[in-house]
Design an enzyme around this catalytic site. Structure first.
Site, short mmCIF file in Angstrom:
data_model
loop_
_atom_site.label_atom_id
_atom_site.label_comp_id
_atom_site.label_asym_id
_atom_site.label_seq_id
_atom_site.Cartn_x
_atom_site.Cartn_y
_atom_site.Cartn_z
N ARG A 119 -26.10 69.65 -25.25
CA ARG A 119 -26.61 68.69 -24.27
C ARG A 119 -27.85 69.25 -23.55
NH1 ARG A 119 -24.68 68.29 -19.39
NH2 ARG A 119 -22.57 68.94 -19.94
N TYR A 125 -40.65 44.62 -24.71
CA TYR A 125 -39.40 44.41 -25.46
C TYR A 125 -38.35 43.82 -24.50
CZ TYR A 125 -34.90 45.67 -27.51
OH TYR A 125 -33.60 45.65 -27.96
N ASP A 157 -45.85 52.29 -24.14
CA ASP A 157 -44.90 52.22 -25.25
C ASP A 157 -45.71 52.10 -26.53
OD1 ASP A 157 -43.15 51.31 -27.27
OD2 ASP A 157 -41.71 50.65 -25.75
N LYS A 161 -37.76 52.90 -34.96
CA LYS A 161 -38.64 51.98 -35.68
C LYS A 161 -39.50 52.77 -36.69
CE LYS A 161 -36.59 49.02 -33.02
NZ LYS A 161 -36.43 49.42 -31.68
C1 PYR Z 1 -36.76 44.93 -31.39
O1 PYR Z 1 -36.43 44.32 -32.41
O2 PYR Z 1 -37.79 44.62 -30.75
C2 PYR Z 1 -35.95 46.03 -30.93
O3 PYR Z 1 -36.45 46.92 -30.30
C3 PYR Z 1 -34.54 46.06 -31.27
#
Ligand code: PYR
Length: 396
Positions: free
Chosen positions: A76, A130, A195, A220
């Site tokens: 951790r 998001y 982001d 992603k």
């Molecule tokens: C999206 O599909 O925008 C996500 O971050 C799950």
């Protein structure tokens, strides 16, 4: 667009390395000396030591968010495989450090908690974001307050209590872009968190444009194969300490196996981004001429003006508004995967109002400029003709 991909210069320490070379080698400099080709996978949860006094001193350091790369003591606090991914991502983003988390939302939560703990709980957030990020910011669940604004309005929303400006560029789901340098200059000294999930450091390095930190849902493009969940923040060592402090006590750590997969994913990131972006740009052009499509959102499409020299190419996400039933389109695709998330080698399609931005109420979605007839497409590595055939039949 291809010419722009040649824009490989980097502001980090090893300036001679292009992004492509960096992506392959970052976080692996010691492997040859270790007699290894692939990085070792360290699944230890604990790290033995016979020296209790030294352990106590190291735990004090971890509690203060310091990590000197020595023995981790407990997973951790730190993990050697996760550290390799953090080092590699920092090299790609051109940051002093990066701190990895269990998911993108865990990363954003840690950033917010760190600002709240620093006595700067007010956030200026540029919409759209998001859906769950928007919800987290709006709910004030973590002790923050939030003013939502457009990129233009954001500087005037900054107050003495503001500890953070949050922006996505390109934004989820409309792909709208904000000028990072302009925003950072106008909001200084408040740190701007970009982001960078949609662009990735293969196409855009926000720290070179005045951002204080970048945040990723590593699930992603960084992972790239839809099989690993993680989050990461690239920032100064000072801010990394604040984040590690939060991570150590809240426990939102990245699993070492996920760290391994993410590090492996980075090696192919530039080539994936290039190929997927080329497919996305072509599909965006074709969608623009489709009779069932009323509007296409893609950076730079149709000569739209963009923040100068910020992003090398338009990226691999496309959004479009349909004249017919948007949810029905999701049910009609046959090759493209009808699923939330993005950035995988296979193409994914979803209806933001039903899924990725469903957690927001309709008024917040409208304020964020997210139409109910919007479809978001994450373009993968399939042949563009096959993707177009599927989209075209689904749109009929
Ligand atoms: C999206 O599909 O925008 C996500 O971050 C799950």
């Amino acid at each position: 667009m291809c010419e722009k991909y040649a824009m490989d210069s980097h502001t980090g320490s090893a300036a001679y390395r292009s992004v492509a070379t960096r992506a392959v080698h970052a976080g692996k400099d010691d492997l040859t000396d270790l007699g290894l080709h692939a990085p070792p996978l360290d699944l230890s949860t604990t790290y033995p030591s016979r020296d209790a006094a030294a352990e106590a001193a190291r735990l004090d350091a971890f509690t203060e968010g310091k990590d000197d790369g020595g023995p981790p003591i407990y997973a951790r606090a730190a993990n050697t495989t996760v550290r390799r991914f953090e080092q590699a991502l920092a090299e790609l983003e051109g940051s002093e450090a990066s701190v990895a988390f269990a998911s993108g939302m865990a990363a954003l939560s840690a950033v917010l908690l760190a600002r709240v703990a620093a006595g700067r709980p007010h956030v200026v957030a540029v919409r759209p974001l998001y859906g769950t990020s928007d919800h987290l910011l709006e709910s004030g669940l973590l002790g923050n307050t939030t003013t939502f604004a457009s990129a233009k309005e954001a500087p005037s929303a900054v107050t003495d209590a503001t500890g953070l400006v949050v922006v996505e560029t390109p934004a989820n789901p409309t792909l709208s872009e904000a000028g990072i340098q302009e925003l950072a200059d106008a909001c200084a000294p408040v740190p701007v968190c970009v982001d960078n999930t949609f662009a990735t450091p293969a196409l855009q390095r926000p720290l070179a444009h005045g951002a204080a930190m970048t945040l990723h849902s590593a699930t992603k493009y960084l992972g790239g194969h839809g099989d690993v969940m993680g989050g990461v923040v690239a920032c100064s060592e000072e801010f990394a300490r604040a984040l590690r402090q939060v991570r150590f006590v809240t426990g939102g750590v990245l699993h070492p196996l996920a760290g391994y997969q993410l590090h492996r994913g980075l090696a192919t990131l530039p080539v994936r981004m290039r190929a997927q972006s080329e497919g996305a740009a072509e599909l965006a052009r074709r969608l623009l001429g489709h009779p069932a499509v009323s509007r296409v959102h893609y950076p730079g499409l149709d000569g739209a003006s963009r923040p100068a020299d910020q992003m090398a190419g338009g990226g691999a996400m496309v959004a479009f508004e349909v004249t017919g039933d948007a949810p029905a389109l999701i049910g009609a695709v046959r090759l493209i995967t009808p699923a939330v998330s993005l950035g995988s080698v296979d193409s994914l399609i979803q209806h933001p109002a039903s899924i990725s931005h469903h957690i927001m109420d309709a008024a917040s979605r409208a304020d964020a400029g997210i139409p109910e007839n919007l479809i978001r497409l994450s373009v993968g590595l399939e042949d563009v003709e096959d993707l177009w055939a599927d989209l075209d039949q689904a749109l009929r």
